[in-house]
Design a protein around this motif. Sequence first.
Motif, PDB file in Angstrom:
ATOM      1  N   HIS A 156       0.828  -1.212   0.000  1.00 17.86           N
ATOM      2  CA  HIS A 156       0.000   0.000   0.000  1.00 17.86           C
ATOM      3  C   HIS A 156       0.863   1.263   0.000  1.00 17.86           C
ATOM      4  O   HIS A 156       0.771   2.086   0.931  1.00 17.86           O
ATOM      5  CB  HIS A 156      -0.927  -0.015   1.209  1.00 17.86           C
ATOM      6  N   PRO A 157       1.665   1.464  -1.041  1.00 14.30           N
ATOM      7  CA  PRO A 157       2.457   2.695  -1.109  1.00 14.30           C
ATOM      8  C   PRO A 157       1.598   3.937  -1.327  1.00 14.30           C
ATOM      9  O   PRO A 157       2.096   5.054  -1.203  1.00 14.30           O
ATOM     10  CB  PRO A 157       3.380   2.442  -2.302  1.00 14.30           C
ATOM     11  N   ASP A 158       0.328   3.730  -1.638  1.00 13.62           N
ATOM     12  CA  ASP A 158      -0.605   4.851  -1.742  1.00 13.62           C
ATOM     13  C   ASP A 158      -1.076   5.319  -0.369  1.00 13.62           C
ATOM     14  O   ASP A 158      -1.756   6.352  -0.257  1.00 13.62           O
ATOM     15  CB  ASP A 158      -1.813   4.451  -2.588  1.00 13.62           C
ATOM     16  N   VAL A 159      -0.703   4.585   0.684  1.00 11.36           N
ATOM     17  CA  VAL A 159      -1.056   4.949   2.056  1.00 11.36           C
ATOM     18  C   VAL A 159       0.184   5.303   2.868  1.00 11.36           C
ATOM     19  O   VAL A 159       0.231   6.335   3.531  1.00 11.36           O
ATOM     20  CB  VAL A 159      -1.837   3.810   2.757  1.00 11.36           C
ATOM     21  N   PHE A 160       1.208   4.443   2.802  1.00 12.31           N
ATOM     22  CA  PHE A 160       2.437   4.651   3.563  1.00 12.31           C
ATOM     23  C   PHE A 160       3.606   4.925   2.619  1.00 12.31           C
ATOM     24  O   PHE A 160       3.793   4.226   1.628  1.00 12.31           O
ATOM     25  CB  PHE A 160       2.751   3.428   4.424  1.00 12.31           C
ATOM     26  N   GLY A 161       4.402   5.928   2.981  1.00 13.21           N
ATOM     27  CA  GLY A 161       5.496   6.331   2.111  1.00 13.21           C
ATOM     28  C   GLY A 161       6.853   5.819   2.524  1.00 13.21           C
ATOM     29  O   GLY A 161       7.821   5.931   1.764  1.00 13.21           O
ATOM     30  N   ALA A 162       6.966   5.237   3.736  1.00 11.44           N
ATOM     31  CA  ALA A 162       8.259   4.749   4.212  1.00 11.44           C
ATOM     32  C   ALA A 162       8.028   3.690   5.267  1.00 11.44           C
ATOM     33  O   ALA A 162       7.001   3.694   5.960  1.00 11.44           O
ATOM     34  CB  ALA A 162       9.090   5.893   4.787  1.00 11.44           C
ATOM     35  N   THR A 163       8.996   2.767   5.408  1.00  8.04           N
ATOM     36  CA  THR A 163       8.859   1.688   6.376  1.00  8.04           C
ATOM     37  C   THR A 163      10.188   1.359   7.016  1.00  8.04           C
ATOM     38  O   THR A 163      11.245   1.431   6.370  1.00  8.04           O
ATOM     39  CB  THR A 163       8.270   0.426   5.707  1.00  8.04           C
ATOM     40  N   TYR A 164      10.129   0.998   8.301  1.00  8.64           N
ATOM     41  CA  TYR A 164      11.301   0.535   9.047  1.00  8.64           C
ATOM     42  C   TYR A 164      10.898  -0.750   9.751  1.00  8.64           C
ATOM     43  O   TYR A 164       9.976  -0.756  10.571  1.00  8.64           O
ATOM     44  CB  TYR A 164      11.744   1.585  10.062  1.00  8.64           C
ATOM     45  N   ALA A 165      11.605  -1.852   9.456  1.00  5.19           N
ATOM     46  CA  ALA A 165      11.320  -3.149  10.057  1.00  5.19           C
ATOM     47  C   ALA A 165      12.455  -3.528  11.002  1.00  5.19           C
ATOM     48  O   ALA A 165      13.581  -3.785  10.561  1.00  5.19           O
ATOM     49  CB  ALA A 165      11.154  -4.209   8.981  1.00  5.19           C
ATOM     50  N   LEU A 166      12.161  -3.542  12.302  1.00  6.62           N
ATOM     51  CA  LEU A 166      13.128  -3.947  13.317  1.00  6.62           C
ATOM     52  C   LEU A 166      13.022  -5.462  13.518  1.00  6.62           C
ATOM     53  O   LEU A 166      11.971  -5.974  13.911  1.00  6.62           O
ATOM     54  CB  LEU A 166      12.832  -3.253  14.648  1.00  6.62           C
ATOM     55  N   SER A 167      14.100  -6.172  13.213  1.00  6.31           N
ATOM     56  CA  SER A 167      14.132  -7.633  13.400  1.00  6.31           C
ATOM     57  C   SER A 167      12.837  -8.289  12.933  1.00  6.31           C
ATOM     58  O   SER A 167      12.159  -8.980  13.706  1.00  6.31           O
ATOM     59  CB  SER A 167      14.401  -7.977  14.868  1.00  6.31           C
ATOM     60  N   PRO A 168      12.455  -8.100  11.675  1.00  5.86           N
ATOM     61  CA  PRO A 168      11.160  -8.606  11.214  1.00  5.86           C
ATOM     62  C   PRO A 168      11.123 -10.129  11.155  1.00  5.86           C
ATOM     63  O   PRO A 168      12.048 -10.775  10.660  1.00  5.86           O
ATOM     64  CB  PRO A 168      11.040  -8.005   9.809  1.00  5.86           C
ATOM     65  N   CYS A 169      10.052 -10.699  11.667  1.00  8.68           N
ATOM     66  CA  CYS A 169       9.895 -12.146  11.608  1.00  8.68           C
ATOM     67  C   CYS A 169       9.210 -12.554  10.316  1.00  8.68           C
ATOM     68  O   CYS A 169       8.710 -11.715   9.567  1.00  8.68           O
ATOM     69  CB  CYS A 169       9.075 -12.637  12.807  1.00  8.68           C
ATOM     70  N   CYS A 170       9.223 -13.855  10.061  1.00  7.75           N
ATOM     71  CA  CYS A 170       8.301 -14.482   9.108  1.00  7.75           C
ATOM     72  C   CYS A 170       8.427 -13.967   7.680  1.00  7.75           C
ATOM     73  O   CYS A 170       7.458 -13.964   6.926  1.00  7.75           O
ATOM     74  CB  CYS A 170       6.863 -14.308   9.591  1.00  7.75           C
ATOM     75  N   LEU A 171       9.629 -13.544   7.297  1.00  8.88           N
ATOM     76  CA  LEU A 171       9.836 -13.066   5.928  1.00  8.88           C
ATOM     77  C   LEU A 171       9.946 -14.211   4.934  1.00  8.88           C
ATOM     78  O   LEU A 171       9.707 -14.021   3.741  1.00  8.88           O
ATOM     79  CB  LEU A 171      11.103 -12.211   5.856  1.00  8.88           C
ATOM     80  N   GLY A 172      10.344 -15.393   5.422  1.00 11.46           N
ATOM     81  CA  GLY A 172      10.515 -16.540   4.535  1.00 11.46           C
ATOM     82  C   GLY A 172      10.581 -17.828   5.332  1.00 11.46           C
ATOM     83  O   GLY A 172      10.814 -17.828   6.555  1.00 11.46           O
ATOM     84  N   LEU A 173      10.391 -18.955   4.657  1.00  9.94           N
ATOM     85  CA  LEU A 173      10.388 -20.275   5.300  1.00  9.94           C
ATOM     86  C   LEU A 173      11.811 -20.819   5.408  1.00  9.94           C
ATOM     87  O   LEU A 173      12.188 -21.775   4.722  1.00  9.94           O
ATOM     88  CB  LEU A 173       9.487 -21.228   4.519  1.00  9.94           C
ATOM     89  N   GLU A 174      12.595 -20.211   6.255  1.00 12.56           N
ATOM     90  CA  GLU A 174      13.985 -20.591   6.448  1.00 12.56           C
ATOM     91  C   GLU A 174      14.254 -20.796   7.935  1.00 12.56           C
ATOM     92  O   GLU A 174      13.418 -20.467   8.785  1.00 12.56           O
ATOM     93  CB  GLU A 174      14.927 -19.495   5.902  1.00 12.56           C
ATOM     94  N   GLY A 175      15.426 -21.337   8.248  1.00  9.21           N
ATOM     95  CA  GLY A 175      15.847 -21.437   9.631  1.00  9.21           C
ATOM     96  C   GLY A 175      14.840 -22.157  10.507  1.00  9.21           C
ATOM     97  O   GLY A 175      14.347 -23.241  10.168  1.00  9.21           O
TER      98      GLY A 175
END
Length: 367
Positions: free
Chosen positions: A188-207
């Motif tokens: 939704h870049p039409d709503v939010f213009g910037a993002t900061y992810a601190l230690s984001p979980c669940c980005l991929g099926l790894e580890g």
Amino acid sequence: MKRAVRQSVRLLSIFVSLFAFVWVGNGQTAQRATAGTLEDLQVPAPSLNGNLLGDPAVQRVYVYLPAGYKRENTRRYPTLYLLHGYADRPEVWMTEGYQGMKLPLEIDALIAKGVAAEMIVVVPNGRNAYLGSFYTNSPVSGNWEDYVYRDVVNYVDGRYRTIAKPASRGIAGHSMGGYGAFTIAMKHPDVFGATYALSPCCLGLEGDVSGDNPVWGTAAKITTRDLFTRVPRSFDDFYSVAMIALSAAFSPNKDRAPLFVDFPFVEKNGVRVKNEPAYSQYRAKMPLYQVEQYRNNLMKLRGIFLDVGELDEFTHIRQTTAMLSTELSQREIPHAFEIYRGGDHRNMIRERFSTKVIPFFKAVLEK
């Protein structure tokens, strides 16, 4: 063996106790004359109507207003949306969990020092009956993505003097909230213009969320919601409830009461294998596999920042945050990525918020 036990105890302690770390420099006394205010609201959440977990369609939202808001009654402000992690509550930014951080005092002090621009900060709830919604849409747990980017944003813009455009609206979060912050901004870049992810979980099926983790087998044997009503007694307990919550968000199944989930991995003849279509549903929710699909959206953002502590206890977070940065770089999507020294999953969040997150949004959001 002893080392493994010590590591498990350390991991479990993240979720059942508060940390005693104190970051020096919040300047609480000097800035009382320019104190902002914190409003505690109950916000309608029509996007959550009819969810199968029984969560209410009215949710708590905290809103911080800078000191100038009441003095200058025509001025409009940029807005930062702040998302908490799994098993936490919005209060984690106020009085619980992040090294004694109290959001209003922290922001007041940073404004007084010139580190932060005056902004409105919005802290919605993302905790549900399964301890975490993952800020995504699900026919089981409800449409939490829609709740954040539509219900809460529209409510805040209608009630307060915001600069109601994406260039002046940012979103950040920790762990589950980091996943939500990146994913919602990406979609939704039409709503939010910037993002900061601190230690984001669940980005991929790894580890530790890959099929190698035996907890998938443990979670599949759970047939009641009892685990969600008490503090986890072991790290396996924690992982079990987290995997159920994640599956309710990523691979829900309305026909499989009482938990209403399918798991991406199942045991067959003593071997853990992919379980379709749940496995593909997981991948379709994970940003690591969506960068190409949303490349144009990501290019529209004014800023992207990913970080992770070098000692983060969750192996999938260390691995996939770096992998996501690589995916962004390969497609020439501008972003910042930092592995910071001495950081585990929670021990430096207050410091990171004050020295990285807030200066980042001061720089990228349009005033």
